[in-house]
Design an enzyme around this catalytic site. Structure first.
Site, PDB file in Angstrom:
ATOM      1  N   GLY A  83       0.827  -1.209   0.000  1.00 54.88           N
ATOM      2  CA  GLY A  83       0.000   0.000   0.000  1.00 54.88           C
ATOM      3  C   GLY A  83       0.854   1.249   0.000  1.00 54.88           C
ATOM      4  O   GLY A  83       0.349   2.366   0.037  1.00 54.88           O
ATOM      5  N   GLY A  85       2.853   1.938  -2.491  1.00 52.25           N
ATOM      6  CA  GLY A  85       3.126   2.284  -3.891  1.00 52.25           C
ATOM      7  C   GLY A  85       4.406   1.674  -4.429  1.00 52.25           C
ATOM      8  O   GLY A  85       5.121   2.301  -5.209  1.00 52.25           O
ATOM      9  N   SER A  86       4.702   0.418  -4.015  1.00 53.37           N
ATOM     10  CA  SER A  86       5.941  -0.203  -4.509  1.00 53.37           C
ATOM     11  C   SER A  86       5.918  -0.336  -6.025  1.00 53.37           C
ATOM     12  O   SER A  86       6.942  -0.113  -6.682  1.00 53.37           O
ATOM     13  CB  SER A  86       6.158  -1.563  -3.856  1.00 53.37           C
ATOM     14  OG  SER A  86       5.035  -2.396  -4.067  1.00 53.37           O
ATOM     15  N   SER A  87       4.771  -0.657  -6.602  1.00 48.12           N
ATOM     16  CA  SER A  87       4.740  -0.820  -8.066  1.00 48.12           C
ATOM     17  C   SER A  87       4.885   0.537  -8.759  1.00 48.12           C
ATOM     18  O   SER A  87       5.584   0.654  -9.773  1.00 48.12           O
ATOM     19  CB  SER A  87       3.481  -1.554  -8.532  1.00 48.12           C
ATOM     20  OG  SER A  87       2.330  -0.833  -8.211  1.00 48.12           O
ATOM     21  N   SER A  89       6.533   3.048  -7.546  1.00 45.24           N
ATOM     22  CA  SER A  89       7.904   3.485  -7.305  1.00 45.24           C
ATOM     23  C   SER A  89       8.861   2.838  -8.309  1.00 45.24           C
ATOM     24  O   SER A  89       9.671   3.531  -8.944  1.00 45.24           O
ATOM     25  CB  SER A  89       8.268   3.126  -5.860  1.00 45.24           C
ATOM     26  OG  SER A  89       9.525   3.621  -5.519  1.00 45.24           O
ATOM     27  N   ASP A 129      -1.077   7.192  -7.580  1.00 47.46           N
ATOM     28  CA  ASP A 129       0.231   6.710  -7.112  1.00 47.46           C
ATOM     29  C   ASP A 129       1.352   7.193  -8.036  1.00 47.46           C
ATOM     30  O   ASP A 129       2.363   7.733  -7.572  1.00 47.46           O
ATOM     31  CB  ASP A 129       0.260   5.171  -7.062  1.00 47.46           C
ATOM     32  CG  ASP A 129      -0.583   4.603  -5.934  1.00 47.46           C
ATOM     33  OD1 ASP A 129      -1.432   5.330  -5.402  1.00 47.46           O
ATOM     34  OD2 ASP A 129      -0.395   3.421  -5.591  1.00 47.46           O
TER      35      ASP A 129
END
Ligand code: MEV
Length: 309
Positions: A83, A85-87, A89, A129
């Protein structure tokens, strides 16, 4: 070429933003860094580039890159499916690097291309995001143009207007439940509720109202009010069915030392955030109930691009 992008947390308005309601997110000081070197074959961290394992990187290359193969090395401080925002980022770090190598790196183009990569990869519902981690600082997404407008993003019938928003130096603690949240599934769950139930539509509208109302307390650095709005937003997210017993536990214990606390991102696992002056105490409380806690600050810097190779 080395590029990077921060993670993000949504302060207000997740899920509601999918239906055109406003939302506020901030970039946080956990980053993903990507290094690109020219090579004879494509690879990621020493392994061949494969769609199944490197979905975002592969999609970004397909959409942007027509040069020689690249050896790509990534390092990320952002836990995946949390949650935070790793994707977004990793997507924005890669998109910024690839566009940088083509001399086409420019904030709006990076944000829009990054949204396209996420959309084509996971059917991402809104550009919040990708825009936040591109720009850094604070972002307000809404369905109309307001002050500090940056760019707009359109998909199908929906158009989002992205704005810069001034946010104070909030001290936050992010609590990761350790349970991976699946954004598309949570978005779909809320969508079904929204389609069939007018009460759910009212809840979504109410979240939008809270987001607009909290702009003033954010400007005035009124932490007590901001905290109250976080708690209200959390109740509404819980009604939408995106909480989880572990999130609830971490929120409850954080409130002993916080102005407010709420689920952040898609929910169903993933993370919560607490606004506090006592970060260490909140970290301790969260870890005592089994969560993983991160003291975070707002990242002024969005994407970065360094040294041409
Ligand atoms: C996830 O970070 C935020 C959601 O509102 C989905 C989206 O806006 O794409 C749940």
């Amino acid at each position: 070429m080395i590029s990077s992008a921060p993670a993000k947390v949504i302060l207000f308005g997740e899920h509601a933003v999918v239906y055109g309601e406003p939302a506020i997110a901030v970039a946080i000081n956990l980053r993903t860094t990507v290094m690109f070197e020219r090579d004879v074959d494509y690879s990621v961290n020493g392994l061949p580039l494969i769609d199944k394992y490197h979905r975002y990187i592969k999609k970004a290359i397909d959409l942007i890159w027509d040069g020689e193969p690249l050896k790509i090395t990534t390092a990320s401080a952002v836990p995946s499916a949390s949650g935070m925002g790793s994707s977004a980022s990793i997507t924005i770090a890669v998109v910024a690097g690839l566009l940088g190598m083509k001399n086409e790196a420019e904030e709006e183009k990076i944000a829009k291309t990054g949204f396209e990569v996420e959309y084509q990869t996971q059917g991402r519902a809104s550009p919040i995001d990708t825009s936040t981690v591109t720009h850094g600082k604070g972002i307000l997404v809404s369905n109309k143009k307001m002050d500090n407008f940056l760019w707009d993003v359109a998909k199908g019938e929906t158009r989002w207007f992205i704005h810069h928003i001034e946010v104070p130096r909030l001290k936050l603690v992010v609590g990761f439940s350790g349970i991976k949240g699946h954004t598309p599934e949570m978005v779909e769950k809320v969508r079904r509720f929204y389609m069939w139930n007018s009460f759910a539509r009212d809840v979504i509208k109410e979240i939008g109202k809270i987001t607009m109302e909290v702009i003033k307390p954010l400007e005035e650095e009124d932490y007590v009010k901001i905290g109250e709005y976080m708690n209200k937003n959390n109740k509404l997210l819980t009604i939408l069915g995106v909480s989880h017993p572990m999130l609830k536990k971490m929120i409850d214990v954080s409130l002993k030392h916080s102005y407010g606390a709420k689920i952040t991102g898609a929910g169903g696992g993933g993370c919560m955030i607490a606004l506090t002056d006592e970060q260490d105490e909140v970290v301790k409380e969260i870890e005592e109930v089994g969560g993983k806690a991160y003291k975070v600050e707002i990242a002024e810097q969005g994407y970065t691009i360094d040294t041409q190779i």
